[in-house]
Write an enzyme that holds these catalytic residues in place. Structure first.
Site, short mmCIF file in Angstrom:
data_model
loop_
_atom_site.label_atom_id
_atom_site.label_comp_id
_atom_site.label_asym_id
_atom_site.label_seq_id
_atom_site.Cartn_x
_atom_site.Cartn_y
_atom_site.Cartn_z
N VAL A 14 0.83 -1.20 0.00
CA VAL A 14 0.00 0.00 0.00
C VAL A 14 0.87 1.25 0.00
CG1 VAL A 14 -1.72 1.33 1.27
CG2 VAL A 14 -1.95 -1.15 1.10
N LYS A 105 -7.31 -0.30 10.12
CA LYS A 105 -8.61 -0.48 10.79
C LYS A 105 -8.45 -0.99 12.21
CE LYS A 105 -8.16 -4.77 8.68
NZ LYS A 105 -7.39 -5.03 7.46
N GLU A 129 -10.08 7.09 5.84
CA GLU A 129 -10.98 6.58 4.81
C GLU A 129 -10.58 5.19 4.34
OE1 GLU A 129 -14.04 6.18 3.07
OE2 GLU A 129 -13.90 8.37 2.99
N VAL A 132 -11.58 1.28 5.90
CA VAL A 132 -12.80 0.52 5.66
C VAL A 132 -13.13 0.54 4.17
CG1 VAL A 132 -15.25 0.28 6.19
CG2 VAL A 132 -13.69 1.14 7.95
N GLY A 134 -11.49 0.00 1.37
CA GLY A 134 -10.56 0.44 0.34
C GLY A 134 -10.98 1.71 -0.36
N ASP A 201 -11.57 -9.11 10.78
CA ASP A 201 -11.37 -7.98 9.88
C ASP A 201 -12.68 -7.21 9.68
OD1 ASP A 201 -9.68 -6.69 7.50
OD2 ASP A 201 -11.64 -7.24 6.68
N LYS A 205 -13.92 -3.21 11.00
CA LYS A 205 -14.49 -2.23 10.09
C LYS A 205 -15.92 -1.85 10.50
CE LYS A 205 -11.75 -4.12 6.27
NZ LYS A 205 -11.79 -4.97 5.05
N GLY A 302 -7.06 -4.51 -1.76
CA GLY A 302 -6.05 -4.44 -2.81
C GLY A 302 -5.16 -3.24 -2.62
#
Length: 425
Positions: A14, A105, A129, A132, A134, A201, A205, A302
Site C-alpha cells: 500500500v 482499521k 478513509e 474501511v 478500500g 477484519d 471495520k 487491494g
C-alpha cells in the site's frame, strides 16, 4: 505554490502504491490543488531490502524518530498495520502536531478515542478513509453527505477474501477448504487467514462504520462475530435451492437507544442488491430516514484501491483550513444510555440430520413451538450415508435467544443440529 512535506510509516504494497500515485499525479495535484507534496522520509524495517516501488534509497530509514520528530514533516501516512507499534507511532506524530492519515482499521477500531483526542488537542487532522472498504468512500459519505440522516440499518460485504470464497462455493458447489487454498495461491487470502475467515477484519471495520452511522461509539468488543469456517457446500446448495445467497455480512441496526452489531454468515434473497456482489468486491447497503436506501460498491481491498483512498485523504488534509472530527462522545466505553443487544430478531436457516422415521417432523415442530418459533418453509433431502435425512427449515422472524432455546430442546437421538445460519431480507 505551497510545498507539503510528509513522511511514511511503512512502505509495503500500500505504501508503495501511495508513493507511485503521488509521483504519477504530481502535475495534476500541482495544477488542481496548488500544492507540491514531497515525501522526505520513509520508515522501513530493512533499508537494504529490494522494493518493487521507486522510492529512492536515500529517503529510507529504520529509525521512526526520523519521521515522528522531524519538524519539517507536517503529515504522516501510516501503512504498518496492526495495533502496535502503529498506534503509539501515530499518537507521537499527533502530539508533535502532525496530521495522520492511516489505512489501519485495527488501530482505529481499538484506539480511536486516544487518536482523536490527541489530534484535537494538537489541532491537527486524523484521516482513515482507507481503513474501511478500500476505495469505496464510505467514511466520508457517513461523515458529510449523510449527516442529515438518522441511519437505522446498515449491512455490508466488507471483506473481499470471504466474499471470494463464498462466491466460488455458490457458483461451483466447491468445498470451503479447496477454495481457501486456491485463494491463498492467488494472493487473495493470507497464509494465516484467521482474521478474514473468522470475521475479525469485518468486525473492526463494522465498529468504525457503525460508530459514524449511529453517532455513538460502537466498540469492537461489542460486535458479535462468527466466521465462515464451518460453512459447507451443502448449506450453500440448500440455500440456493430455496432462493438464497450466502454472504459474510456486517450488520448494524439501531432502534432508539438499542444497538445490535454483528458479523456472521447470512443468507440473503437472491434478488437483494448485496447478493449480486461477487468475488473480492465490497459493498455497503444502508437505509437513512431521508436518503432512503443506498448502496456503495467497489474495490474494497487491494494495494492500489487502498492507496487511492490514502492519497485522497492526504490531498484533503493538506487543502482544508479546519480538520473535522466526529462529534459523538468518542470514549473507550460506549455512552451509558446505549444498550447493546444479543437478542436481535431475524429469520433462520436450520439444517438438521434426522432419523428417517414417523413423528420426526412433529417432534421438531414441537421443540420450536415451545419457544414460539414459527416455521415458514421446510425442505427434505434424500438420506445420506448414515441413513439420516437432511431436514432444512426457514423460520419466520424470531428473537435470537428463542431460536437458541428451541434448538436445545431437540433430542439428538432423533435429530441433531448441523447448521444454523441467519437470514436477512
Amino acid at each position: 505554490m505551497k510545498e507539503i512535506v510528509i513522511g511514511f510509516l511503512g512502505c509495503g504494497n500500500v505504501g508503495g502504491g501511495v508513493w507511485e500515485l503521488l509521483q504519477g499525479f504530481a502535475p495534476e495535484i500541482a495544477h488542481r490543488d496548488h500544492v507540491k507534496i514531497r515525501v522526505k522520509k520513509v520508515l522501513v524495517r530493512d533499508v537494504k531490502k529490494a522494493r518493487s516501488c521507486s522510492v529512492p534509497a536515500e529517503i529510507l530509514t529504520d529509525n521512526p524518530n526520523d519521521v515522528l520528530f522531524d519538524p519539517e514533516i507536517t503529515l504522516v501516512a501510516e501503512f504498518m498495520g496492526g495495533e502496535q507499534p502503529a498506534t503509539e507511532y501515530m499518537l507521537t506524530a499527533l502530539k508533535n502536531r502532525k496530521t495522520v492519515v492511516t489505512a489501519n482499521k485495527v488501530a482505529v477500531a481499538l484506539n480511536w478515542h486516544r487518536l482523536q483526542e490527541a489530534a484535537q488537542q494538537s489541532h491537527v487532522g486524523l484521516y482513515y478513509e482507507a481503513s474501511v472498504c478500500g476505495a469505496i468512500p464510505i467514511i466520508s459519505t457517513l461523515m458529510t453527505p449523510l449527516q442529515a440522516n438518522r441511519i437505522k440499518r446498515l449491512m455490508g460485504i466488507i471483506n473481499g477474501t470471504t466474499n471470494y470464497i463464498l462466491s466460488r462455493m455458490y457458483a461451483n458447489g466447491e468445498d470451503y477448504q479447496l477454495v481457501l487454498q486456491d485463494a491463498q495461491k492467488l494472493g487473495l487470502a493470507e497464509p494465516n487467514p484467521a482474521s478474514d475467515v473468522e470475521g475479525m477484519d469485518a468486525a473492526y471495520k463494522l465498529s468504525i462504520m457503525a460508530s459514524l452511522a449511529f453517532h455513538a461509539r460502537v466498540p469492537y468488543k461489542k460486535v458479535y462475530r462468527e466466521g465462515i469456517t464451518e460453512i459447507t457446500a451443502m448449506d450453500i446448495a440448500c440455500g440456493k435451492e430455496m432462493g438464497y445467497v450466502l454472504k459474510l455480512l456486517a450488520i448494524a441496526k439501531r432502534e432508539d437507544n438499542t444497538i445490535e452489531v454483528r458479523v456472521h454468515p447470512t443468507f440473503l434473497p437472491a434478488e437483494h442488491p448485496l447478493s449480486q456482489v461477487d468475488g473480492s468486491f465490497n459493498a455497503v447497503y444502508l437505509h437513512g430516514h431521508a436518503c432512503k436506501e443506498m448502496m456503495l460498491q467497489g474495490r474494497g481491498a487491494g494495494d492500489m484501491p487502498t492507496a487511492s483512498a490514502v492519497v485522497g485523504d492526504i490531498l484533503h488534509a493538506v487543502t482544508v483550513d479546519v480538520h473535522v472530527h466526529p462529534t459523538f462522545a468518542n470514549r473507550a466505553e460506549p455512552d451509558a444510555t446505549l444498550t447493546f443487544t444479543d437478542n436481535w430478531t431475524t429469520k433462520y436457516f436450520i439444517r438438521l440430520s434426522a432419523i428417517d422415521a414417523p413423528g420426526v417432523l412433529a417432534s421438531v415442530a414441537g421443540c420450536f413451538a415451545r419457544e414460539n418459533v414459527s416455521i415458514a418453509t421446510m425442505m427434505q433431502k434424500d438420506a445420506v450415508e448414515d441413513g439420516r435425512v437432511p431436514l432444512i427449515f426457514i423460520t419466520h422472524a424470531t428473537p435470537e435467544q428463542s431460536m437458541l432455546a428451541a434448538l436445545k430442546h431437540l433430542d439428538p437421538d432423533i435429530c441433531r443440529l448441523e447448521s444454523m445460519i441467519r437470514v436477512e431480507d
